[in-house]
Design an enzyme around this catalytic site. Structure first.
Site, PDB file in Angstrom:
ATOM      1  N   PHE A 135      44.009  14.457   4.446  1.00 47.13           N
ATOM      2  CA  PHE A 135      43.164  14.889   3.575  1.00 47.13           C
ATOM      3  C   PHE A 135      42.093  15.348   4.683  1.00 47.13           C
ATOM      4  CE2 PHE A 135      38.893  12.275   2.112  1.00 47.13           C
ATOM      5  CZ  PHE A 135      39.155  13.278   0.628  1.00 47.13           C
ATOM      6  N   PHE A 193      37.937  16.458  12.284  1.00 47.93           N
ATOM      7  CA  PHE A 193      38.064  15.029  12.462  1.00 47.93           C
ATOM      8  C   PHE A 193      39.147  14.596  11.979  1.00 47.93           C
ATOM      9  CE2 PHE A 193      34.040  14.016  14.005  1.00 47.93           C
ATOM     10  CZ  PHE A 193      34.947  13.661  15.654  1.00 47.93           C
ATOM     11  N   GLU A 200      26.595   1.428   8.422  1.00 50.64           N
ATOM     12  CA  GLU A 200      24.753   2.149   7.638  1.00 50.64           C
ATOM     13  C   GLU A 200      24.922   2.529   6.392  1.00 50.64           C
ATOM     14  OE1 GLU A 200      25.686   2.849  10.391  1.00 50.64           O
ATOM     15  OE2 GLU A 200      25.724   1.632  11.700  1.00 50.64           O
ATOM     16  N   GLU A 212      36.056   5.871   7.779  1.00 47.63           N
ATOM     17  CA  GLU A 212      36.116   5.806   6.152  1.00 47.63           C
ATOM     18  C   GLU A 212      34.600   5.443   5.882  1.00 47.63           C
ATOM     19  OE1 GLU A 212      40.249   4.928   5.358  1.00 47.63           O
ATOM     20  OE2 GLU A 212      40.477   5.713   7.618  1.00 47.63           O
TER      21      GLU A 212
END
Ligand SMILES: Cc1cc2nc3c(=O)[nH]c(=O)nc-3n(C[C@H](O)[C@H](O)[C@H](O)COP(=O)(O)OP(=O)(O)OC[C@H]3O[C@@H](n4cnc5c(N)ncnc54)[C@H](O)[C@@H]3O)c2cc1C
Length: 383
Positions: free
Chosen positions: A126, A159, A369, A365
């Protein structure tokens, strides 16, 4: 309101717990190479998962799966997370990881992508995060520009877990940068061997995960590889991420539960200054804090799972449970490490690995914050 789980879920929990206690915890330091489950352990664990009836547990019955509800999956994830025998990210042992995106494809695309994933013949990753757009995907710079019956994709993703082994990606790209997250992001299925797609840097992380950079240079993607309508990508992603956040919450419960078990057991046996640690109020309060926060987190996770399973819009509940449970489990791992003293820092025990993983979940994911930002918006709108 009944705070007890239905008997069939309690039975499922007992069975999975036995599996974890007997087959995984005794070998938990040997089963992984980096963040990959070694093939010999994978086949053993998968065989046991099949015996337990949790193979393809999340996959709807129409596609050959068990079609378990979200609460049942939560119970399984919670128990699995009591051990570090399984990698925290990536494919589990209950069958191929099928993201909900694939169920939205038309029949021909399902034959090419969904069914091969279900049969274990293809893997997907993904790709949403970019160097300049993580928490704020609406500002992404990877563009997909319409050119006849294709889109032309340019940009960089960063990432991306599992990109090195993936056959295709579920790509989020901007089809209208001015609209951003309000209708400007679309989702595409893109084969990793499409001309112009290239793997870039692979990152080393403190958890052992090694996500990739993916570079796109004039990549031509057929229009029929777009999932849903143009601009619907973000709407889809938000829907799927709700389940992902509950999943995070469930894993956090398992981590905190194991930390509580380890810390309590160690406090009973470790003697300092003539008394077991368990007799000291400073240590008792640490155990009590883990217990209290774990109980609260469990209620939040089960509530979010129950609402999502009932088809309700539980976005705020999902954000709340992800925030609270991931923060709670990190504190639990930290307190467990403190109670163990020096031995808690060694790799002989699972604590340091749980601590590192839980630290990462306060960022990945959905960073804490950002969870709070959305919860605050809800408070300001409704209270
Ligand atoms: C091991 C690993 C695996 C990953 N796997 C994937 C993957 O498979 N696919 C994928 O697409 N992505 C993946 N990611 C990316 C991950 O989801 C992002 O790193 C995460 O969303 C945070 O984005 P960022 O790193 O850009 O941080 P930023 O968005 O730059 O945030 C930095 C800090 O600022 C805070 N912050 C941001 N906005 C605000 C605000 N408005 N107010 C207050 N504070 C704020 C954040 O909470 C954070 O603490 C992975 C990351 C890692 C490390």
């Amino acid at each position: 309101m009944d705070f007890r789980l239905p008997e069939e879920l309690e039975m499922l929990r007992r069975q999975v717990r036995r599996f974890v206690d007997e087959d995984m915890i005794p070998v938990e330091r040997e089963t992984c190479e980096g963040e990959e489950l070694k093939p010999e352990w994978r086949s053993r664990f998968e065989a046991r998962a099949k015996d337990l009836g949790i193979w393809l547990m999340d996959v709807p019955e129409a596609y050959g799966g068990v079609g378990m509800g979200l609460m049942a999956s939560v119970v399984v994830w919670e128990e699995f997370a009591r051990t570090i025998a399984l990698p925290a990210r990536g494919a589990g042992i209950t069958g191929p990881h099928v993201r909900a995106i694939l169920y939205e494809l038309d029949d021909e695309m399902k034959q090419r992508y969904l069914f091969p994933v279900l049969r274990g013949e293809k893997k997907a990753c993904f790709a949403q995060t970019e160097p300049d757009a993580g928490s704020d995907p609406g500002s992404m710079r990877t563009t997909a520009v319409r050119d006849g019956d294709h889109y032309v994709v340019n940009g960089v993703k960063r990432f991306i877990t599992g990109a090195g082994k993936a056959d295709f990606m579920q790509l989020m790209a901007a089809t209208d940068r001015a609209k951003g997250s309000s209708g400007g992001i679309s989702c595409f299925i893109v084969d990793m061997d499409t001309p112009g797609v290239r793997l870039g840097a692979q990152y080393q992380t403190m958890m052992g995960d090694r996500p990739w950079e993916i570079i796109f240079e004039n990549v031509r993607v057929p229009v029929r590889h777009r999932v849903g309508a143009e601009g619907d990508g973000f709407k889809f992603a938000q829907k799927w991420l709700g389940v992902g956040r509950v999943n995070h919450g469930a894993r956090a419960l398992g981590v905190a539960q194991r930390c509580l078990e380890l810390a309590t057991s160690y406090a009973r046996q470790r003697v300092t200054f003539g008394k077991p640690l368990a007799d000291r109020q400073a240590i008792q309060f640490m155990l009590a804090d883990i217990h209290i926060n774990l109980e609260a987190a469990r209620l939040l996770v089960y509530k979010a799972a129950t609402l999502i399973e009932a088809g309700e819009d539980a976005r705020v509940e999902a954000f709340t449970c992800k925030y609270f449970a991931d923060e709670m489990a990190f504190k639990a791992a930290d307190a467990c490490m403190q109670i163990h003293g020096g031995i808690g820092l060694t790799t002989d025990l699972p604590i340091e690995k749980m601590w590192r993983q839980q630290r990462s979940y306060r960022i990945t994911e959905g960073a804490s914050e950002v969870m709070k930002m959305v919860i605050a918006r809800h408070v300001l709108r409704t209270v």
